[in-house]
Motif scaffolding. Structure first.
Motif, PDB file in Angstrom:
ATOM      1  N   ALA A 103       0.828  -1.206   0.000  1.00  0.00           N
ATOM      2  CA  ALA A 103       0.000   0.000   0.000  1.00  0.00           C
ATOM      3  C   ALA A 103       0.862   1.256   0.000  1.00  0.00           C
ATOM      4  O   ALA A 103       0.560   2.239  -0.673  1.00  0.00           O
ATOM      5  CB  ALA A 103      -0.931  -0.015   1.217  1.00  0.00           C
ATOM      6  N   ALA A 104       1.954   1.191   0.770  1.00  0.00           N
ATOM      7  CA  ALA A 104       2.829   2.360   0.858  1.00  0.00           C
ATOM      8  C   ALA A 104       3.474   2.682  -0.483  1.00  0.00           C
ATOM      9  O   ALA A 104       3.731   3.837  -0.804  1.00  0.00           O
ATOM     10  CB  ALA A 104       3.918   2.117   1.909  1.00  0.00           C
ATOM     11  N   HIS A 105       3.723   1.632  -1.287  1.00  0.00           N
ATOM     12  CA  HIS A 105       4.393   1.843  -2.567  1.00  0.00           C
ATOM     13  C   HIS A 105       3.444   1.867  -3.753  1.00  0.00           C
ATOM     14  O   HIS A 105       3.870   2.090  -4.876  1.00  0.00           O
ATOM     15  CB  HIS A 105       5.433   0.744  -2.794  1.00  0.00           C
ATOM     16  CG  HIS A 105       6.626   0.870  -1.911  1.00  0.00           C
ATOM     17  ND1 HIS A 105       7.618   1.801  -2.128  1.00  0.00           N
ATOM     18  CD2 HIS A 105       6.979   0.175  -0.793  1.00  0.00           C
ATOM     19  CE1 HIS A 105       8.555   1.671  -1.201  1.00  0.00           C
ATOM     20  NE2 HIS A 105       8.191   0.701  -0.385  1.00  0.00           N
ATOM     21  N   ALA A 106       2.171   1.606  -3.528  1.00  0.00           N
ATOM     22  CA  ALA A 106       1.243   1.439  -4.647  1.00  0.00           C
ATOM     23  C   ALA A 106       1.190   2.670  -5.540  1.00  0.00           C
ATOM     24  O   ALA A 106       1.117   2.568  -6.764  1.00  0.00           O
ATOM     25  CB  ALA A 106      -0.162   1.116  -4.130  1.00  0.00           C
ATOM     26  N   GLY A 139       2.059 -19.757  -9.002  1.00  0.00           N
ATOM     27  CA  GLY A 139       2.456 -18.668  -8.131  1.00  0.00           C
ATOM     28  C   GLY A 139       2.194 -17.303  -8.728  1.00  0.00           C
ATOM     29  O   GLY A 139       1.720 -17.154  -9.863  1.00  0.00           O
ATOM     30  N   ILE A 140       2.530 -16.306  -7.929  1.00  0.00           N
ATOM     31  CA  ILE A 140       2.376 -14.912  -8.326  1.00  0.00           C
ATOM     32  C   ILE A 140       3.616 -14.156  -7.875  1.00  0.00           C
ATOM     33  O   ILE A 140       4.162 -14.414  -6.789  1.00  0.00           O
ATOM     34  CB  ILE A 140       1.092 -14.298  -7.715  1.00  0.00           C
ATOM     35  CG1 ILE A 140       0.926 -12.852  -8.178  1.00  0.00           C
ATOM     36  CG2 ILE A 140       1.087 -14.405  -6.199  1.00  0.00           C
ATOM     37  CD1 ILE A 140      -0.436 -12.259  -7.823  1.00  0.00           C
ATOM     38  N   LYS A 141       4.095 -13.245  -8.730  1.00  0.00           N
ATOM     39  CA  LYS A 141       5.240 -12.395  -8.413  1.00  0.00           C
ATOM     40  C   LYS A 141       4.858 -10.948  -8.684  1.00  0.00           C
ATOM     41  O   LYS A 141       4.208 -10.642  -9.688  1.00  0.00           O
ATOM     42  CB  LYS A 141       6.458 -12.787  -9.254  1.00  0.00           C
ATOM     43  CG  LYS A 141       6.976 -14.188  -8.981  1.00  0.00           C
ATOM     44  CD  LYS A 141       8.257 -14.476  -9.743  1.00  0.00           C
ATOM     45  CE  LYS A 141       8.783 -15.864  -9.400  1.00  0.00           C
ATOM     46  NZ  LYS A 141      10.086 -16.132 -10.040  1.00  0.00           N
ATOM     47  N   TRP A 142       5.295 -10.090  -7.781  1.00  0.00           N
ATOM     48  CA  TRP A 142       4.907  -8.691  -7.871  1.00  0.00           C
ATOM     49  C   TRP A 142       6.081  -7.812  -7.464  1.00  0.00           C
ATOM     50  O   TRP A 142       6.683  -8.010  -6.412  1.00  0.00           O
ATOM     51  CB  TRP A 142       3.708  -8.442  -6.944  1.00  0.00           C
ATOM     52  CG  TRP A 142       3.106  -7.067  -7.049  1.00  0.00           C
ATOM     53  CD1 TRP A 142       3.247  -6.162  -8.065  1.00  0.00           C
ATOM     54  CD2 TRP A 142       2.244  -6.445  -6.098  1.00  0.00           C
ATOM     55  NE1 TRP A 142       2.531  -5.026  -7.817  1.00  0.00           N
ATOM     56  CE2 TRP A 142       1.898  -5.166  -6.616  1.00  0.00           C
ATOM     57  CE3 TRP A 142       1.720  -6.843  -4.874  1.00  0.00           C
ATOM     58  CZ2 TRP A 142       1.073  -4.287  -5.931  1.00  0.00           C
ATOM     59  CZ3 TRP A 142       0.877  -5.972  -4.197  1.00  0.00           C
ATOM     60  CH2 TRP A 142       0.562  -4.699  -4.721  1.00  0.00           C
ATOM     61  N   LYS A 143       6.402  -6.865  -8.315  1.00  0.00           N
ATOM     62  CA  LYS A 143       7.392  -5.841  -7.971  1.00  0.00           C
ATOM     63  C   LYS A 143       6.672  -4.516  -7.855  1.00  0.00           C
ATOM     64  O   LYS A 143       6.000  -4.065  -8.797  1.00  0.00           O
ATOM     65  CB  LYS A 143       8.481  -5.743  -9.034  1.00  0.00           C
ATOM     66  CG  LYS A 143       9.545  -4.702  -8.688  1.00  0.00           C
ATOM     67  CD  LYS A 143      10.602  -4.578  -9.761  1.00  0.00           C
ATOM     68  CE  LYS A 143      11.667  -3.581  -9.320  1.00  0.00           C
ATOM     69  NZ  LYS A 143      11.139  -2.249  -9.009  1.00  0.00           N
ATOM     70  N   PHE A 144       6.773  -3.901  -6.695  1.00  0.00           N
ATOM     71  CA  PHE A 144       6.142  -2.598  -6.488  1.00  0.00           C
ATOM     72  C   PHE A 144       7.172  -1.680  -5.843  1.00  0.00           C
ATOM     73  O   PHE A 144       7.668  -1.931  -4.751  1.00  0.00           O
ATOM     74  CB  PHE A 144       4.876  -2.698  -5.632  1.00  0.00           C
ATOM     75  CG  PHE A 144       5.005  -3.567  -4.417  1.00  0.00           C
ATOM     76  CD1 PHE A 144       5.302  -3.013  -3.182  1.00  0.00           C
ATOM     77  CD2 PHE A 144       4.843  -4.942  -4.508  1.00  0.00           C
ATOM     78  CE1 PHE A 144       5.418  -3.805  -2.059  1.00  0.00           C
ATOM     79  CE2 PHE A 144       4.958  -5.747  -3.382  1.00  0.00           C
ATOM     80  CZ  PHE A 144       5.246  -5.172  -2.146  1.00  0.00           C
ATOM     81  N   GLY A 145       7.530  -0.634  -6.600  1.00  0.00           N
ATOM     82  CA  GLY A 145       8.599   0.231  -6.122  1.00  0.00           C
ATOM     83  C   GLY A 145       9.872  -0.570  -5.957  1.00  0.00           C
ATOM     84  O   GLY A 145      10.258  -1.348  -6.833  1.00  0.00           O
ATOM     85  N   PRO A 146      10.548  -0.434  -4.822  1.00  0.00           N
ATOM     86  CA  PRO A 146      11.785  -1.193  -4.593  1.00  0.00           C
ATOM     87  C   PRO A 146      11.539  -2.580  -4.006  1.00  0.00           C
ATOM     88  O   PRO A 146      12.492  -3.288  -3.670  1.00  0.00           O
ATOM     89  CB  PRO A 146      12.536  -0.313  -3.590  1.00  0.00           C
ATOM     90  CG  PRO A 146      11.449   0.334  -2.790  1.00  0.00           C
ATOM     91  CD  PRO A 146      10.309   0.568  -3.752  1.00  0.00           C
ATOM     92  N   MET A 147      10.286  -2.989  -3.862  1.00  0.00           N
ATOM     93  CA  MET A 147       9.957  -4.251  -3.209  1.00  0.00           C
ATOM     94  C   MET A 147       9.675  -5.350  -4.228  1.00  0.00           C
ATOM     95  O   MET A 147       9.129  -5.099  -5.304  1.00  0.00           O
ATOM     96  CB  MET A 147       8.737  -4.090  -2.300  1.00  0.00           C
ATOM     97  CG  MET A 147       8.845  -2.985  -1.269  1.00  0.00           C
ATOM     98  SD  MET A 147      10.173  -3.263  -0.070  1.00  0.00           S
ATOM     99  CE  MET A 147       9.512  -4.686   0.802  1.00  0.00           C
ATOM    100  N   ASN A 148      10.029  -6.586  -3.852  1.00  0.00           N
ATOM    101  CA  ASN A 148       9.695  -7.779  -4.623  1.00  0.00           C
ATOM    102  C   ASN A 148       8.983  -8.765  -3.707  1.00  0.00           C
ATOM    103  O   ASN A 148       9.490  -9.090  -2.618  1.00  0.00           O
ATOM    104  CB  ASN A 148      10.956  -8.437  -5.191  1.00  0.00           C
ATOM    105  CG  ASN A 148      11.480  -7.732  -6.421  1.00  0.00           C
ATOM    106  OD1 ASN A 148      11.109  -8.048  -7.545  1.00  0.00           O
ATOM    107  ND2 ASN A 148      12.347  -6.739  -6.201  1.00  0.00           N
ATOM    108  N   ALA A 149       7.822  -9.226  -4.146  1.00  0.00           N
ATOM    109  CA  ALA A 149       7.045 -10.190  -3.367  1.00  0.00           C
ATOM    110  C   ALA A 149       6.700 -11.383  -4.252  1.00  0.00           C
ATOM    111  O   ALA A 149       6.517 -11.241  -5.465  1.00  0.00           O
ATOM    112  CB  ALA A 149       5.767  -9.549  -2.832  1.00  0.00           C
ATOM    113  N   ILE A 179      11.870   1.786   3.776  1.00  0.00           N
ATOM    114  CA  ILE A 179      12.036   3.236   3.813  1.00  0.00           C
ATOM    115  C   ILE A 179      13.515   3.504   3.562  1.00  0.00           C
ATOM    116  O   ILE A 179      14.331   2.573   3.618  1.00  0.00           O
ATOM    117  CB  ILE A 179      11.597   3.830   5.183  1.00  0.00           C
ATOM    118  CG1 ILE A 179      12.408   3.199   6.324  1.00  0.00           C
ATOM    119  CG2 ILE A 179      10.107   3.644   5.411  1.00  0.00           C
ATOM    120  CD1 ILE A 179      12.144   3.818   7.683  1.00  0.00           C
ATOM    121  N   PRO A 180      13.905   4.737   3.265  1.00  0.00           N
ATOM    122  CA  PRO A 180      15.326   5.007   3.041  1.00  0.00           C
ATOM    123  C   PRO A 180      16.182   4.521   4.218  1.00  0.00           C
ATOM    124  O   PRO A 180      15.935   4.856   5.371  1.00  0.00           O
ATOM    125  CB  PRO A 180      15.376   6.533   2.901  1.00  0.00           C
ATOM    126  CG  PRO A 180      14.036   6.886   2.347  1.00  0.00           C
ATOM    127  CD  PRO A 180      13.078   5.930   2.994  1.00  0.00           C
TER     128      PRO A 180
END
Length: 762
Positions: free
Chosen positions: A25-28, A563-573, A617-618
């Protein structure tokens, strides 16, 4: 305890879910929903982008229809990962049991590879710079100056070949660059830990020739006192590791790397403490001092190898890569089999392994939507192995406590019916494995409409295996044995016989993936994995006889996953569900001495794995994972007729969760503070296929922390750390050699260890 474990699992799961969706949510709002990057084309890494080679070509992690965990060299440095056992803390579904450098267990999705037999084939492949390092005696190596590690889950036989039945551990070392650089580090800690490391990179001819070298010397006293030996300790470290790499780049299209590695280990003996017979003035707890009376116990291992890695860009669309390798491992281990202060059972194993390999791989990508990877490989190994057990018949014919009768007195019978009784009936079996493996493979990937990708591949493998086998028996005191006149497992008077068999099989795979968004991908796949057959040897225990051979059939697994893979901003899930079905599973019979190799019948496993990583976060980076695994035998009878169907696999926790946090914050223009935390949890594991309650480890958690200062501008950093912060007692193994004699022994995990590290980069 059970309730506490369940609550811990639920807490870890809830935390992981909260982190996943909260961070999402923070990176959406900042995550891109459009991309001009064509499918199959990897752009330079941006913030949080992870590039993997799980399909033998560079792809973004989010685009690969395979469950893979990539640990970069930077991440390994951040969390101070130096040993392969530590990889368990950051990878879902992976558990590495590092008993010693000679004996290790690699468990992936419930299946364990820990067979020390020279004829057994691996079920999990370990590749270092493209060369197979899977055989147990040489599997454990130092992690120094690493570029990346990829743990690829599920059968990977199509693309990686031999042994990758349930997964692959692929390690890539750092290669020379065209800049002069280096680092030195020193570490001291409890138990007289001393660790010195040096790395240097130097260009010799601008843009043409460069070299890189890395060395480490690590030594630490054992963490277990051995009361039977003056100043003796167990479970220590004594390792030297070195690697040198030469990179030659004659043209922009050709890169050639020559890599030499060398590791030498001389640690003290491994703890095998009896849980039946207590040391004088002590107890049977695995976490108190032991009394192992064998003075020459210990490990000596030397492993070295040469790798020649060549890359040739034949055209813009076509490239060739070759891996040429030689590897030699010489290892000796001497142990106290009964784990007591009495000279009852001893064990020895001596191994010499030589292997030669060659692989050629062509990659063709005429456009970003279509890729073909294909090639062939040749592998040859020669393994000479002697494993021996010695038994004091004076205790065997007299009296000695066992797990079902722990109060029996210790009585040595020196004569029986007027005949002297031997104090050491020593029996060795010698098996030489000569195996050649040839294979060819192809994998095709096609993307339609920039969203739908279909991958399909096939490998053919042909193995030619020959086993030479002999057994010999002797008494150390020249007294003829009474209880076991032909030894523990037979006697051929040292006469060898041999048997050859050939095994051929196909390993296909297929996967389909669909991009819902450019950085949101769903996929499903099916793959067949095969572990090659084995020519095993046994001997009669009622007469002097030559070896008889047992052809152990290849084991087969059918694996299904989605499966499912998602990259949002600097995150990978990512989230993966899997199910596999085994037939002809190769296992060691838990009811026999040394455990004869047999086909268990059937087994199955199912579960799911989730992970989340990236910058929250930074300054704050996160890597967290959770795995649920329900795996065990569906049809398995041992040689005594015991029905082990329904039992869980060895070293297979149902729940495994981890959390890693690393934080760096500037405090001045030249100075930053660093902090890191690793939290790990696993549920109950059984140490043997019979799932005896007292041969198990309950659920437990470990906490590692580090706090330091760093000056990036000046190139130095210092850190104080504590591993196993709360000094949690846990076991690595229980059963071992003594189990066959009613004397199971235990190996403890490492206690709390604190230390200080200093590093300087130049």
């Amino acid at each position: 305890m059970k309730s506490l474990s369940r609550n811990t699992v639920l807490l870890c799961s809830a935390a992981a879910a909260g982190l996943l969706f909260g961070t999402a949510a923070a990176h959406a709002q900042t995550a891109s929903v459009e991309s001009d990057t064509p499918s199959g084309e990897v752009q330079p890494e941006d913030d949080g982008e992870i590039v993997v080679t799980a399909q033998q070509r560079e792809q973004r992690l989010v685009d690969v229809p395979v469950p893979v965990t990539q640990l970069s060299g930077e991440l390994l440095d951040t969390f101070r990962i130096q040993g392969m056992g530590e990889l368990s803390l950051y990878t879902p579904g992976l558990l590495i049991q590092e008993q010693s450098v000679q004996r290790s267990g690699f468990n992936l999705r419930g299946l364990t590879q820990d067979d020390s037999s020279p004829v057994s084939e691996p079920s999990i492949s370990i590749f270092v710079d493209g060369i197979d390092n899977s055989r147990q005696a040489g599997a454990i190596s130092e992690l120094l100056d690493i570029d990346n590690i990829q743990v690829i889950r599920g059968p990977q036989g199509t693309l990686f070949g031999r042994g990758s039945v349930i997964g692959v551990l692929a390690i890539e070392t750092r290669r020379p660059t065209n800049e002069f650089s280096g680092s030195v580090s020193a570490e001291v800690g409890e138990y007289d830990l001393f660790n010195v490391t040096g790395i240097v990179n130097a260009p010799l001819v601008d843009q043409k020739l460069a070299v890189r070298a890395a060395v480490r010397f690590k030594k630490r006293d054992g963490v277990v006192r051995n009361l039977a030996i003056p100043d003796g300790t167990l479970n220590g470290i004594d390792t030297f590791y070195g690697r040198g790499t030469i990179r030659f780049t004659p043209t922009e299209q050709i890169t050639s790397d020559l890599i030499f590695t060398y590791q030498e280990d001389h640690p003290p003996a491994t703890q095998f403490k009896s849980i039946v017979v207590a040391p004088a003035g002590g107890d049977v707890s695995p976490f108190t001092p032991a009394a192992q009376d064998r003075p020459d116990a210990g490990i000596d291992r030397t492993a070295w190898g040469l790798t020649w890695d060549n890359r040739i860009e034949l055209s813009d669309a076509l490239s060739l890569r070759s891996f040429t390798g030689f590897r030699r491992v010489k290892a000796a281990e001497r142990w106290d089999g009964d784990g007591t202060g009495y000279a009852y059972i001893i064990g020895n194993q001596f191994t010499l392994q030589k292997q030669y390999s060659e692989e050629l791989r062509l990659s063709w990508q005429p456009d970003p939507s279509f890729t073909v990877v294909g090639g062939g490989s040749w592998f040859h190994e020669k393994v000479e192995d002697t494993i021996a057990l010695g038994l004091n018949e004076q205790y065997m014919l007299g009296s000695f406590p066992i797990i079902t009768a722990p109060t029996r007195p210790v009585t040595a019978t020196t004569s029986l019916g007027g005949r002297p009784v031997t104090s050491m009936n020593y029996n060795a079996q010698m098996r030489n494995n000569d195996r050649t493996s040839l294979s060819a493979y192809v994998n095709v990937s096609k993307t339609f409409f920039d969203r739908l990708t279909i991958d399909a591949g096939l490998r053919y493998t042909h193995d030619d295996a020959t086993t030479d086998a002999a057994a010999i028996r002797r008494s150390f005191d020249d007294v003829a044995p009474i209880a076991l006149p032909f030894g523990l497992f037979g006697n051929s008077n040292g006469v060898f016989v041999s048997r050859n068999n050939k095994f051929s099989f196909w390993t296909p795979r297929a996967a389909v993936s669909f991009k819902i968004l450019p950085d949101l991908n769903i996929y499903a796949g099916v793959a067949r994995g095969l572990r090659s057959g084995v020519v095993d040897a046994t001997w009669s225990r009622s007469a002097i006889s030559l070896a008889t051979f047992n052809i152990v059939q290849p084991e087969e697994v059918m694996n299904y996953e989605a499966g499912i893979k998602w990259k949002f901003g600097p995150m990978n899930a990512d989230l993966t569900f899997f199910k596999y079905d085994y037939t002809n599973l190769q296992v060691r019979d838990p009811s026999t001495i040394l455990g004869s190799l047999t086909n268990a019948g059937k087994a199955e496993g199912k579960g799911f794995e989730a992970s989340l990583r990236g910058g929250v976060i930074p300054g704050l980076n996160l890597i967290t994972s959770y795995a649920y695994t329900d795996a065990g035998y569906t049809l398995f009878f041992d040689s005594t007729g015991r029905d082990l169907s329904g039992n869980r696999f060895r070293l297979s926790p149902e729940h495994k969760a981890s959390l890693g946090l690393a934080y760096e914050r500037p405090v001045t223009e030249m100075l930053s503070v660093t902090a890191r935390l690793t939290q790990f949890y696993q549920s109950r594991t059984f140490f043997n296929a019979d799932n005896l309650p007292y041969e198990s480890q309950g659920g437990y958690g470990l906490t590692n922390i580090g706090l330091g200062l760093t000056s990036p501008e000046r190139g130095w950093r210092v850190e104080a750390y504590v591993n196993n912060l709360f000094d949690r007692d846990y076991l690595l193994d229980l059963g071992n050699t003594g189990k066959s004699f009613g004397l199971p022994t235990a190996i403890r995990g490492e206690p709390r260890i604190a230390g200080i590290r200093f590093n300087y980069d130049f």
